[in-house]
Design a protein around this motif. Structure first.
Motif: not given
Length: 1006
Positions: A522-551
């Motif tokens: 991915w390319t960087a997000a932008t923010d006036a105060s600076g980016i602290k971190r990114y969160l990636v989640t694996l989502e199940r689509v057919d049954v809404a819910g988050i399976v796993n997440s990584v910072f």
């Protein structure tokens, strides 16, 4: 003979303990007489005064009693810089002098300087004698060169007594003094600040100046510190003086000084005070078992020196020293942190001084205190607590202000004895640290906190508790939490979000294993105060819910998302968002949706994933015709790179029109090939080839994972057959052979993607064709390290003239990206003629073991360059092991394609493994690929007809190897096939080169 006798006699003398005199001189000569000079213009004291010019020295000769005699030119002359006695040979003037020497140049003393000159002699046996008595030389240039008289004898007014000529002094500093010296008449006068005092460690006489005390003193000097004798030691103290011309007198008569043992203790310690919490301990009662005692005092004195202070906390009833602490002098304060003092006990704090000799002064009491810790009950919680900013409760408040004024109010707490005060704190919740910590005495119930410098993004709480007179802390009560946030704008979304599996977008993929490792960037997000971190989640689509997440950190822009135990039939996607330094979250960016398909077993369908000849594939209107992904047009266009594809293709086939020189071999033209191909190729209006109407049509797409070697996952091939202008097959096939490079995909990725073709039973389905195009695009049309991963191009040409049938294999390679193809040797295939048959036979005999293991490699001069070799490779008569000869033949291009590898009834041309076809017909395969009887190479002159019948079953062999590969990377056998709901993960293990080296022992068929 005479020499032998002399040596024998000498040997006999040695044995008898009698040596010849010539061998026995070990006695050095005597010292020469005293050094003298005829150049002295005067003598002052013991110094010879000479003019500032060369001067002569002489000695009387030494004598030698050793037998070898004195070396008349063997005197060593030495200059010593020491002005009073032997200080070593600082400069060796000569080692080959006589008894007379002239001193010149730098060996003379500088004007006013004094130097000593010594002689010693050596005998003819090389023995050196001792040094003689020197002469002291002082060079004058006309000034005052006469030393003054020495001072009077050294004395001291601090002698307590004199014992055996020794001045006994008490420990401490003492004074040494002399009576003033006088200068010679007419001299430059005494320097009144030129007295040189010296200490000598010698206890009975002059032992040299071991320590210079001063060179600029008057007639007295105070001896202190390390210059004093240690107790029990005796030292000598000398003095001399210099005149104003810099001439030093001789040393005077010394004073011997010895220090008496130190038995005097230091004074008592003055002005001592001990405090607990700022209150003097004397008469104090404390209600804790661990008070901290802070002490201060004045400096004690001693006749020598105070070394340290001894602090004692003593249990009054028992007299035991509960604490015994030493503090170095000249410290005047210390703190003793106590613990576990007894309830009801009294303790006295004492201090005394101790000197360097270990003499201890008298203890001084700093006070006595009592311990009473009966009250252990803390105060109650506050009955009420509020905190407001601008009249609004702080709880949940967000401020754009780093210096708010907080008004805090509380109700009075209660205690079994008495509430003493209230502790008011402002806590920074992210760090847990206290920003403000203050007290309000009871019965106060309000405090206005004027803050400053609060952090943007900081989360703060106000907490208050009561503390009683015994320092028992009541429970904390929280008045609420507020946030300081100057930045209220969340970050942007990431600029892009790419998610791939085997370098292909995961959108729409049906993945037949439940633990896909998805590559993300991915390319960087932008923010006036600076980016602290990114969160990636694996989502199940057919049954809404988050399976796993990584910072991921703010400096990370690519990663592999590992998943496990995904559910068959379920659909998923990845999502990413950024968080700024003020903990604000930006919008979510989502990947495409993928699903988990039922897992494939390791069972391989050759027609689907090894030898793909289905008409629905090779004649697919989108991919198999015009310039579609499977066509000769598409492949040559990718291969041409920056060249025009028509020019590149024309240059390739024009190689058949001219003689080719390949190493030592010359290959004749095969003009009919260029004529048949280029002549049947439709042209554009400008004369260039119409690449979309190529007469070379696809016959098969082939997965050769059985040819895996270090750095790749095997080979992939696309085979084309020539048709004439009427669409009829012509006897020419062209094979494009590519490496499945590990620089693009791993072995596990290559093999699993080929095996995914088995997900789609219908070879005409869009899913099957898309998966196959992904593979051909990957190995044939995607540059790796700047070039297409082409291994080689081969042609198989059969041409009949009258009754003669000519057959040729040729091989080509691309030496560099964008370069034209060039002809090269045909690998593993020797050029066989009637004249080199015996040479081939000898090579087979020499490499029999490698051939039987099918690991041999043919090299020059046997390597074939491409001329006609219709008969294949027959077994020469001189081959010892005919079976080895058959294997050697079968692993050559020509031997593999000879007519014995096909049944006569199959209707195939004997040298084609894939029969040229016309559109609408499926490519026919030779019996070589199937489980039918074949006959090995035969040579009527060497062995009877069909001496080695065998079954090749080439597709079965390749299937077995590929199934083994799939087992390595985690696919299960059919009886362990994963089904919906099975949570056992499919582990995509990537084999190493060492794990696949066993392929060298498998049958190699090109």
């Amino acid at each position: 003979m005479r020499r032998w006798r002399l040596e024998r006699f000498v040997f006999a003398w040695v044995i008898a303990g009698i040596a010849p005199s010539v061998l026995a001189d070990t006695t050095p000569p005597t010292a020469p007489g005293n050094t003298t000079s005829t150049s002295c213009i005067s003598v002052v004291g013991d110094a010879c005064i000479v003019n500032d010019a060369d001067f002569s020295l002489r000695v009387t000769a030494a004598t030698d009693a050793g037998g070898s005699g004195l070396n008349a030119s063997g005197y060593q002359v030495c200059r010593s810089n020491d002005v009073t006695g032997w200080g070593g040979c600082d400069v060796s003037i000569s080692t080959s002098a006589t008894i007379n020497v002239t001193v010149t140049g730098s060996h003379r003393p500088a004007p006013g300087a004094r130097r000593a000159y010594y002689f010693r002699a050596r005998d003819n046996a090389g023995n050196w004698g001792p040094w003689n008595n020197p002469i002291y030389i002082v060079t004058t240039s006309g000034g005052d060169i006469t030393a003054p008289n020495p001072p009077g004898n050294t004395s001291s007014p601090h002698c307590v007594s004199v014992q055996n000529g020794t001045c006994m002094v008490n420990p401490g500093d003492f004074t040494v003094q002399v009576t003033a010296a006088t200068d010679n008449p007419g001299g430059s006068g005494i320097n009144t600040s030129g007295y040189n005092f010296c200490r000598s460690n010698d206890t009975s006489g002059w032992g040299g100046c071991d320590a210079t005390l001063s060179t600029t003193a008057g007639t007295s000097f105070v001896v202190s510190g390390s210059h004093r004798p240690a107790p029990g030691q005796r030292r000598a103290y000398y003095a001399r003086v210099r005149d104003n011309a810099g001439n030093y007198s001789n040393w005077n008569a010394p004073l011997y000084v010895q220090t008496l043992p130190d038995t005097t203790p230091p004074s008592t310690v003055p002005n001592g005070v001990a405090r607990i919490n700022g209150t003097s301990v004397n008469g104090l009662t404390v209600n804790v078992a661990n008070p901290s005692i802070a002490m201060t005092w004045g400096l004690a004195t001693d006749n020598d020196a105070v070394n340290r202070y001894n602090i004692v906390v003593q249990h009054v009833a028992t007299g035991a020293w509960t604490y015994n602490v030493s503090v170095s002098h000249p410290s005047t304060s210390a703190t003793v942190a106590t613990a576990n003092l007894q309830h009801g006990a009294q303790y006295t704090v004492w201090i005394r001084a101790i000197d360097n000799a270990g003499n201890a002064g008298t203890f001084v009491s700093l006070g006595t205190f009592s311990v009473s810790i009966a009250d252990t009950t803390p105060p109650s919680a506050l009955p009420s607590l509020s905190a407001t900013i601008g009249g609004t409760s702080i709880n949940g408040l967000t401020l754009a202000n780093t210096a708010p004024t907080v008004v805090i109010n509380w109700g009075l707490a209660t205690d079994n004895v008495a509430v003493s005060r209230y502790q008011v704190m402002l806590i920074h919740n992210q760090s847990g640290g206290g920003v403000y910590n203050l007290t309000v005495n009871h019965p106060g119930t309000t405090y206005t906190l004027m803050t400053s410098g609060l952090q943007d993004g900081g989360n703060y709480s106000v907490q208050v508790r009561a503390i009683d007179s015994s320092n028992n802390n009541g429970p904390l009560r929280n008045a609420g939490t507020f946030m300081v946030r100057l930045d209220t704008t969340p970050p942007s979304a990431v600029g892009s979000f790419a998610t791939t599996l085997s370098r292909r977008d995961i959108a729409g993929q049906q993945i037949p294993w439940n633990n896909p490792a998805i590559d993300m960037s991915w390319t960087a997000a932008t923010d006036a105060s600076g980016i602290k971190r990114y969160l990636v989640t694996l989502e199940r689509v057919d049954v809404a819910g988050i399976v796993n997440s990584v910072f991921y950190s703010n400096a990370t822009f690519s990663a592999t998302f590992a998943s496990s135990n995904l559910i068959v039939g379920a659909s998923y996607r990845l999502a990413i968002k950024a968080q700024d330094r003020n903990d604000l979250w930006g919008p979510v960016t989502q990947s495409g949706v993928f699903s988990i398909a039922p897992a494939l077993s390791s069972s391989v369908n050759p027609a689907h994933e090894l030898m793909i000849t289905a008409v629905s594939v090779v004649d697919d209107p989108t991919r198999g015709q015009n310039c579609g992904a499977f066509t000769f047009c598409a492949m040559m266009t990718a291969m041409a790179g920056s060249q025009d594809p028509s020019d590149f293709t024309t240059n390739f086939f024009n190689l058949f029109r001219t003689t080719q020189v390949i190493g030592p071999d010359t290959v004749d033209p095969a003009r009919h090939v260029a004529d048949d191909v280029l002549g049947n190729w439709p042209r554009l209006g400008d004369g260039r080839l119409d690449m979309a109407r190529s007469p070379l049509i696809p016959l098969a797409i082939v997965n050769r994972a059985d040819l895996v070697r270090p750095g790749d996952a095997g080979e992939a091939r696309v085979v084309y057959g020539l048709v004439d202008s009427f669409g009829r097959p012509v006897r020419l096939t062209v094979i494009l052979e590519y490496k499945m490079s590990e620089a693009y995909l791993s072995r596990a990725q290559w093999w699993s993607e080929w095996h995914r073709l088995n997900q789609f039973p219908d070879q005409s389905s869009p899913e099957y064709l898309a998966q196959l195009q992904y593979l051909t695009d990957s190995f044939a049309r995607t540059p790796v390290n700047g070039r297409i991963s082409l291994g080689q191009v081969r042609t198989n040409d059969g041409l009949r003239f009258n009754s003669t049938f000519f057959w040729e294999f040729r091989e080509f390679m691309q030496p560099a990206a964008n370069a034209n193809l060039v002809q090269t040797t045909v690998k593993q295939t020797p050029f066989q003629t009637s004249t080199n048959a015996n040479q081939i036979g000898e090579w087979i005999n020499a490499h029999e073991a490698e051939i039987l293991a099918e690991s041999h490699e043919i090299s020059a001069p046997l390597q074939h360059a491409g001329n006609d070799h219709l008969i294949g490779v027959t077994i020469p008569e001189n081959v010892s092991n005919k079976f080895a000869g058959m294997l050697f033949s079968k692993n050559t291009c020509s031997g593999c394609h000879i007519e014995n590898n096909n049944r006569a009834s199959d209707g195939l041309r004997p040298f084609y493994q894939l029969q040229p076809r016309q559109r609408g017909q499926e490519t026919r395969l030779a019996d070589f690929f199937f489980n039918v009887p074949l006959c090995g190479v035969f040579n009527p002159k060497a062995i009877p007809e069909c001496a080695f019948p065998y079954t090749q079953n080439e597709l079965g062999r390749r299937r077995s190897i590929f199934e083994s590969h799939l087992g390595w990377i985690g696919f299960s056998k059919e009886d362990k096939k994963q089904v919906s709901g099975d949570s056992q993960p499919l582990l995509m293990h990537n084999p190493t080169d060492d794990e696949v080296v066993t392929l060298d022992s498998m049958t190699r068929v090109h």
